[in-house]
Design an enzyme around this catalytic site. Structure first.
Site, short mmCIF file in Angstrom:
data_model
loop_
_atom_site.label_atom_id
_atom_site.label_comp_id
_atom_site.label_asym_id
_atom_site.label_seq_id
_atom_site.Cartn_x
_atom_site.Cartn_y
_atom_site.Cartn_z
N ASN A 106 34.43 39.15 44.46
CA ASN A 106 34.10 39.45 43.08
C ASN A 106 32.63 39.13 42.84
OD1 ASN A 106 36.71 40.18 42.38
ND2 ASN A 106 37.25 38.19 41.57
N ARG A 118 40.97 42.61 45.39
CA ARG A 118 40.53 42.07 46.68
C ARG A 118 41.69 41.89 47.65
NH1 ARG A 118 38.30 36.75 45.57
NH2 ARG A 118 39.73 36.88 43.83
#
Length: 90
Positions: A38, A20
């Site tokens: 996530n 990320r």
């Protein structure tokens, strides 16, 4: 050129490998807004908005990801245009 949005679902070893954060860095370099988060099933979901050429570049990058990631698949869908001020992680 008009902005577009796409949603990408990234499969593989993509959590716990700075996926990320790396996606956020790449998106910001390309002037893309949106977010990456996530999912409970181990995937990463990315919503990216920007110009088509830059979205193509980030989408290509998602197929590889950062060095520790092992991407096994990326599915992408076109989304309705949305407004974000920056690219964030959640």
């Amino acid at each position: 050129m008009a902005n577009q949005c796409r949603r990408a679902m990234v499969d593989g070893k993509v959590q716990g490998v700075w996926f990320r954060g790396s996606t956020q860095q790449e998106a910001r370099k390309l002037g893309i807004t949106g977010w990456a988060k996530n999912l409970p099933d181990g995937r990463v979901e990315v919503l990216m908005c920007g110009e088509e050429q830059e979205l193509d570049r980030l989408e290509a990058w998602l197929h590889k990801g950062p060095p520790m990631a092992r991407v096994t698949g990326v599915s992408v869908s076109v989304e309705s245009e949305q407004e974000f001020s920056e690219f964030t992680t959640g």
